[in-house]
Design an enzyme around this catalytic site. Structure first.
Site, PDB file in Angstrom:
ATOM      1  N   HIS A   1     -10.542  -3.404   1.149  1.00  0.00           N
ATOM      2  CA  HIS A   1     -11.166  -2.085   0.773  1.00  0.00           C
ATOM      3  C   HIS A   1     -11.896  -2.148  -0.552  1.00  0.00           C
ATOM      4  O   HIS A   1     -11.671  -1.450  -1.447  1.00  0.00           O
ATOM      5  CB  HIS A   1      -9.653  -1.367   0.354  1.00  0.00           C
ATOM      6  CG  HIS A   1     -10.047   0.083   0.719  1.00  0.00           C
ATOM      7  ND1 HIS A   1      -8.740   1.105   0.694  1.00  0.00           N
ATOM      8  CD2 HIS A   1     -11.108   0.560   1.229  1.00  0.00           C
ATOM      9  CE1 HIS A   1      -9.272   2.192   1.319  1.00  0.00           C
ATOM     10  NE2 HIS A   1     -10.639   2.092   1.448  1.00  0.00           N
TER      11      HIS A   1
ATOM     12  N   ASP B   1       0.832  -1.210  -0.048  1.00  0.00           N
ATOM     13  CA  ASP B   1       0.119  -0.010   0.032  1.00  0.00           C
ATOM     14  C   ASP B   1       0.812   1.209  -0.113  1.00  0.00           C
ATOM     15  O   ASP B   1       1.458   1.598   0.926  1.00  0.00           O
ATOM     16  CB  ASP B   1      -0.960  -0.125   1.241  1.00  0.00           C
ATOM     17  CG  ASP B   1      -2.166   1.000   1.071  1.00  0.00           C
ATOM     18  OD1 ASP B   1      -2.243   1.872   0.422  1.00  0.00           O
ATOM     19  OD2 ASP B   1      -3.017   0.794   1.759  1.00  0.00           O
ATOM     20  N   ASP B   2       0.718   2.101  -1.115  1.00  0.00           N
ATOM     21  CA  ASP B   2       1.286   3.539  -0.940  1.00  0.00           C
ATOM     22  C   ASP B   2       2.962   3.284  -1.006  1.00  0.00           C
ATOM     23  O   ASP B   2       3.653   3.940  -0.885  1.00  0.00           O
ATOM     24  CB  ASP B   2       1.209   4.283   0.204  1.00  0.00           C
ATOM     25  CG  ASP B   2      -0.251   4.741   0.114  1.00  0.00           C
ATOM     26  OD1 ASP B   2      -0.953   4.195  -0.795  1.00  0.00           O
ATOM     27  OD2 ASP B   2      -0.705   5.491   1.039  1.00  0.00           O
TER      28      ASP B   2
ATOM     29  N   LYS C   1       0.985   9.273  -5.211  1.00  0.00           N
ATOM     30  CA  LYS C   1      -0.416   8.891  -5.072  1.00  0.00           C
ATOM     31  C   LYS C   1      -1.347  10.223  -5.282  1.00  0.00           C
ATOM     32  O   LYS C   1      -1.136  11.492  -4.994  1.00  0.00           O
ATOM     33  CB  LYS C   1      -0.603   8.510  -3.696  1.00  0.00           C
ATOM     34  CG  LYS C   1      -1.938   8.139  -3.298  1.00  0.00           C
ATOM     35  CD  LYS C   1      -1.883   7.379  -1.652  1.00  0.00           C
ATOM     36  CE  LYS C   1      -3.488   7.251  -1.515  1.00  0.00           C
ATOM     37  NZ  LYS C   1      -3.458   6.684  -0.146  1.00  0.00           N
TER      38      LYS C   1
ATOM     39  N   HIS D   1       1.260   2.288   4.069  1.00  0.00           N
ATOM     40  CA  HIS D   1       0.249   3.367   4.202  1.00  0.00           C
ATOM     41  C   HIS D   1       0.178   3.925   5.436  1.00  0.00           C
ATOM     42  O   HIS D   1       0.527   3.141   6.500  1.00  0.00           O
ATOM     43  CB  HIS D   1      -1.133   2.746   4.235  1.00  0.00           C
ATOM     44  CG  HIS D   1      -2.282   3.659   3.946  1.00  0.00           C
ATOM     45  ND1 HIS D   1      -2.655   4.647   4.942  1.00  0.00           N
ATOM     46  CD2 HIS D   1      -3.096   3.946   2.798  1.00  0.00           C
ATOM     47  CE1 HIS D   1      -3.679   5.276   4.268  1.00  0.00           C
ATOM     48  NE2 HIS D   1      -4.172   4.928   3.355  1.00  0.00           N
TER      49      HIS D   1
ATOM     50  N   SER E   1      -8.756   1.224   4.831  1.00  0.00           N
ATOM     51  CA  SER E   1      -7.082   1.636   5.423  1.00  0.00           C
ATOM     52  C   SER E   1      -6.963   1.770   6.839  1.00  0.00           C
ATOM     53  O   SER E   1      -8.057   2.254   7.419  1.00  0.00           O
ATOM     54  CB  SER E   1      -7.054   2.919   4.581  1.00  0.00           C
ATOM     55  OG  SER E   1      -7.014   2.888   3.097  1.00  0.00           O
TER      56      SER E   1
ATOM     57  N   LYS F   1      -5.459  -5.956   3.725  1.00  0.00           N
ATOM     58  CA  LYS F   1      -6.569  -5.048   3.620  1.00  0.00           C
ATOM     59  C   LYS F   1      -7.154  -5.564   2.218  1.00  0.00           C
ATOM     60  O   LYS F   1      -6.604  -5.510   1.317  1.00  0.00           O
ATOM     61  CB  LYS F   1      -5.635  -3.794   3.337  1.00  0.00           C
ATOM     62  CG  LYS F   1      -6.533  -2.576   2.882  1.00  0.00           C
ATOM     63  CD  LYS F   1      -5.765  -1.349   2.689  1.00  0.00           C
ATOM     64  CE  LYS F   1      -6.555  -0.137   1.861  1.00  0.00           C
ATOM     65  NZ  LYS F   1      -5.562   0.997   1.749  1.00  0.00           N
TER      66      LYS F   1
ATOM     67  N   ARG G   1      -7.616  -1.539  -6.400  1.00  0.00           N
ATOM     68  CA  ARG G   1      -7.763  -3.111  -5.943  1.00  0.00           C
ATOM     69  C   ARG G   1      -8.865  -3.732  -6.658  1.00  0.00           C
ATOM     70  O   ARG G   1      -8.995  -4.698  -7.106  1.00  0.00           O
ATOM     71  CB  ARG G   1      -7.980  -3.135  -4.221  1.00  0.00           C
ATOM     72  CG  ARG G   1      -6.977  -2.726  -3.541  1.00  0.00           C
ATOM     73  CD  ARG G   1      -7.249  -2.152  -2.228  1.00  0.00           C
ATOM     74  NE  ARG G   1      -6.026  -1.499  -1.766  1.00  0.00           N
ATOM     75  CZ  ARG G   1      -4.929  -1.993  -1.092  1.00  0.00           C
ATOM     76  NH1 ARG G   1      -4.835  -3.456  -0.827  1.00  0.00           N
ATOM     77  NH2 ARG G   1      -3.896  -1.171  -0.937  1.00  0.00           N
TER      78      ARG G   1
ATOM     79  N   CYS H   1      -6.416   3.688  -3.446  1.00  0.00           N
ATOM     80  CA  CYS H   1      -6.618   2.316  -3.035  1.00  0.00           C
ATOM     81  C   CYS H   1      -7.759   1.470  -3.582  1.00  0.00           C
ATOM     82  O   CYS H   1      -7.540   0.371  -4.044  1.00  0.00           O
ATOM     83  CB  CYS H   1      -6.885   2.643  -1.518  1.00  0.00           C
ATOM     84  SG  CYS H   1      -5.489   3.246  -0.592  1.00  0.00           S
TER      85      CYS H   1
ATOM     86  N   ASP I   1      -0.448  -0.800  -4.725  1.00  0.00           N
ATOM     87  CA  ASP I   1      -1.622  -0.220  -5.337  1.00  0.00           C
ATOM     88  C   ASP I   1      -1.493   0.917  -5.892  1.00  0.00           C
ATOM     89  O   ASP I   1      -2.201   1.590  -6.788  1.00  0.00           O
ATOM     90  CB  ASP I   1      -2.516  -0.321  -4.394  1.00  0.00           C
ATOM     91  CG  ASP I   1      -2.376   0.673  -3.191  1.00  0.00           C
ATOM     92  OD1 ASP I   1      -1.028   1.171  -3.064  1.00  0.00           O
ATOM     93  OD2 ASP I   1      -3.214   1.147  -2.446  1.00  0.00           O
ATOM     94  N   ASN I   2      -0.517   1.901  -5.554  1.00  0.00           N
ATOM     95  CA  ASN I   2      -0.308   3.046  -5.943  1.00  0.00           C
ATOM     96  C   ASN I   2       1.067   3.812  -5.500  1.00  0.00           C
ATOM     97  O   ASN I   2       1.569   2.945  -4.832  1.00  0.00           O
ATOM     98  CB  ASN I   2      -1.498   4.129  -5.838  1.00  0.00           C
ATOM     99  CG  ASN I   2      -1.788   4.178  -4.463  1.00  0.00           C
ATOM    100  OD1 ASN I   2      -2.931   3.808  -3.948  1.00  0.00           O
ATOM    101  ND2 ASN I   2      -1.160   4.748  -3.541  1.00  0.00           N
TER     102      ASN I   2
END
Length: 477
Positions: free
Chosen positions: A128, A33-34, A299, A227, A151, A126, A77, A73, A279-280
């Site tokens: 989401h 994540d991130d 992001k 994240h 998140s 996660k 996904r 996010c 994811d980003n």
């Protein structure tokens, strides 16, 4: 002729694999994540040791132009799970605890695809894609689920409410629940609980591998980290030269090592595809608690820093070791590629991903299967469109730090709003999107505009007030 040669090669490969074993390959997807493009060793990280990811790059293949559907996010996904642009399946942004939307029951997820071949399926991390029961993983092809539904910052300790008394905080961000299966097993996640997230997800993943050593399986590990807010166990606290952020990356690297070690212990290396991506890009406003990228922005934007992700793929004996692929590929390609690998049928409805097996296996001359890639953000803005070399931005606003530093110690700085006009960038020679060459290449602009019109007709475009005919609804309460 090249197309038919690749088909023949893939057919021969499929036959040889079928003869070698009746068991189709396992699939493991590790989704961070991130993460910034330069946050791990194989992509140039500084001050962070990632020996397990370094080993994965040595044993597998780096993808240097691997992108997600959108730099946020839930949208990202949704695309990974369905093989579709997020816009097609009706999910944008990041679903929070008050959301009444989620993944639609008519969408086929990666887990449901694998279920066609009797795979064991699990997600530890996660989700989401909706926190109400009808949206949770067990209703969408997964046998097991252990993790957060959204998140880890969507709780009463979010930076934007820390100045308020707790009763006021809870009106904006309720307590953060933790799920196992369809049940909430911890209704009030604490900061101490968050220090154990990476460890617990990993322990569950390793146990799942051992329990399913004799069965084909799909294992999805979408980590809550990196994240914000950042948390790390005592195993890695203070270990990195990059402070807490580096500690957290090192623990994620440890997790990758534990998963690969479990595969090796069970003799599954040569029959397991492992994919590591994010994811980003990094949430730059968090400064020293955010990742790093030399690409433009991060992001929340569809510049390269927002949606191009550090990606590794490993499959011992199949994916060529120590190699790099610079062809355009995406998370939307994972579902159709897995379908081809395991002999599963694609959904009857349209998807957008392509089979990238030739790229994964390093077939000579293999090229990106994407004529173009749509860069949607927000509530349906087609902000840019690209192919393997060129990227055309359409006029839009975006958030930026404008060269100012990000925040510190978990408190973000403020973004500014900037605007970009029509701009063409040569990503092969200017990946940082610094020089607008739109006047020099009218033929390229015309080609990309043609593809953009097809995107608008299919998926709409808020920037031009267009509705798309190919958008499917998200699930609703």
């Amino acid at each position: 002729m090249r197309f038919f040669a690749i088909l023949l090669c893939l057919a021969a490969w499929t036959v040889s694999k079928a003869n070698a074993s009746d068991r189709p390959p396992n699939v493991v997807v590790i989704f961070i994540d991130d993460m910034g493009y330069e946050d791990i060793g194989p992509f140039g990280a500084q001050g962070i040791e990632t020996p397990n990811l370094d080993a994965m790059a040595k044993n597998g293949r780096r993808f240097t132009d691997f992108v997600v559907s959108s730099a946020v996010c839930s949208a990202s996904r949704a695309a990974l799970m369905t093989g579709c642009y997020h816009r097609r399946v009706g999910i944008s942004g990041a679903l929070g605890p008050h959301a009444r939307l989620g993944i639609h029951s008519d969408e086929m997820t990666l887990a449901e695809l694998c279920k066609q071949q009797n795979y064991a399926t699990a997600i530890f991390g996660k989700w989401h894609l909706g926190h109400h029961k009808k949206f949770l993983p067990l209703q969408h092809g997964f046998d097991e689920y252990f993790g957060l539904a959204y998140s880890n910052d969507m709780w009463p300790y979010h930076p934007n409410v820390l100045h308020l008394p707790m009763d006021e905080r809870l009106k904006r961000w309720p307590d953060l629940p933790f799920f196992e299966g369809n049940d909430i097993i911890n209704p009030k996640v604490t900061p101490e609980d968050q220090t154990q997230l990476t460890t617990q997800y990993t322990e569950h993943a390793v146990d799942f591998i051992h329990r399913n050593k004799d069965n084909p399986f799909f294992l999805y590990v979408p980590h809550s980290m990196v994240h914000v807010p950042l948390y790390v166990s005592d195993k890695f606290k203070g270990k990195s030269a990059r402070g807490l952020f580096g500690d957290v990356v090192m623990e994620v690297d440890w997790s990758v090592g534990q998963i690969n070690a479990a595969l090796s212990e069970e003799g599954l290396d040569s029959n397991t595809l492992v994919i590591f991506t994010s994811d980003n890009g990094p949430w730059l406003s968090y400064g020293d608690h955010a990742g790093t990228t030399k690409l433009r922005e991060g992001k929340g934007t569809m510049f390269e820093g927002g949606y191009r992700e550090p990606t590794l793929m490993q499959w011992t004996g199949e994916i060529p070791a120590g190699t790099t692929c610079d062809q355009l590929a995406s998370t939307i390609d994972i579902l159709p590629t897995v379908a081809a690998l395991i002999g599963a049928e694609l959904p009857a409805h349209p998807i957008d991903g392509k089979n990238i097996l030739p790229l994964m296996l390093g077939e000579p001359g293999a090229k990106s299967p994407h004529e173009s890639f749509y860069c949607y953000y927000g509530g349906g803005e087609l902000q840019a469109i690209r192919n393997d070399r060129w990227k055309l931005h359409f006029p839009h606003s975006y958030r930026t730090l404008a060269g100012q530093p990000g925040g510190s110690d978990g408190i973000p700085s403020n973004y500014q709003t900037a605007k970009i006009g029509r701009a063409l960038f040569d990503l092969k020679n200017d990946v940082n999107e610094t020089t607008n060459v739109i006047d020099e290449h009218p033929d390229v602009v015309a080609l990309l505009e043609k593809h953009a019109e097809a995107a608008r007709a299919d998926l709409g475009d808020r920037l031009t007030d267009r509705d798309g005919s190919g958008i499917r609804p998200a699930g609703k309460m």
